[in-house]
Write a protein that holds these residues in place. Structure first.
Motif: not given
Length: 284
Positions: A275-284
């Motif tokens: 799955v797309d890690p960007a959907r889970y990681l916090p915004a920078r």
């Protein structure tokens, strides 16, 4: 005398001719020519000695096609099978009773979900129920099932709890390549050799090594029954298998193993599916 000799010669020739004719007849009867022109294109039936008809079955063949089991395909490794099913490779080896985890055969059937625990009543084992990961509950006939608006099954309570993870970025570099389900099953994050790589969440180390082609020096962490994360192309690996790690703990140093440049390839796997890690990681 001459007449008698002539008559004997004639008799001798007749006898020899009969013998030769008889030999020719026996030869034709022993090896007749079979006309197969009427059967052209038809498969021939081959009768085998019963002693040669036994075929050695591969381990687990009786479970082929059943939910919760996987048939090994060409090019598979136990590490890749574990990654694709969200399990530790050595757990699959244990569940499948593999004598040598480093050797699997095409067509061999492996268990890729944990076996259900036995039910114990009054100190005695009654039965081993089918694990919920395999079985599909069947509603009672008297209770009609309402049609669902979506084809996606509703998450179970356990899955919902597993989704509650506080993720962090595994390194501080810029994103070089985003997620693509076909071409790039994670994020490629840049940096310089030796940059720290940290655990994106609490978890347990299920793989450390370079046994998966295209990933270089790889670490796989299992966070719960739903999520795995993978950290690839490292220069140095700083943890061991079965070790518990905490979110933010340094687990490796960035490198370029099995890659054309220094980077971290980071994957999040939900029940084995990338799955797309960007959907889970916090915004920078």
């Amino acid at each position: 005398m001459f007449g008698l000799s002539a008559r004997l010669s004639v008799v001798f020739v007749v006898v020899i001719s009969g013998v030769l004719a008889g030999c020719g007849s026996r030869t034709l009867n022993r090896a007749p020519v079979e006309d197969r022109s009427a059967r052209m294109g038809q498969p021939e039936t081959v009768v085998m000695d019963p002693a040669t008809q036994a075929v050695q079955q591969l381990p687990g063949f009786e479970n082929a096609g059943k939910p919760g089991y996987y048939s090994v395909k060409p090019g598979d490794t136990l590490i890749r099978i574990g990654l694709e099913h969200g399990q530790a490779a050595r757990d699959i080896a244990r569940w499948s009773n593999l004598e040598n985890p480093n050797r699997i055969e095409v067509g061999q059937v492996l268990r890729v979900v944990p076996p259900a625990p036995a039910i114990v009543v009054n100190g005695g084992v009654v039965a081993k129920p089918v694990t919920s990961a395999i079985a599909t509950p069947v509603p009672a006939a008297s209770a009609p099932v309402a049609p669902s608006a979506s084809s996606t099954p509703a998450p179970t309570a356990a899955t919902t709890a597993d989704d509650d993870i506080d993720w962090i970025w595994p390194t501080n570099g810029a994103v070089l390549a985003g997620f693509d389900e076909v071409k790039n099953k994670g994020l490629d994050i840049g940096g310089v050799a030796g940059d720290p790589v940290v655990a994106a969440a609490d978890g347990r180390v299920v793989y450390v090594g370079a046994g998966l082609r295209g990933y270089g020096n790889l670490i796989i962490l299992k966070h719960n029954n739903t999520y795995l994360t993978a950290y690839a192309h490292n220069k140095t690996l700083l943890i061991k298998e079965d070790q518990a790690v905490r979110k933010g703990q340094k687990i490796a140093e960035m490198g370029s193993s099995d890659s054309d440049r220094v980077k971290l390839h980071f994957e999040v796997r939900r029940q084995g599916k990338p799955v797309d890690p960007a959907r889970y990681l916090p915004a920078r």
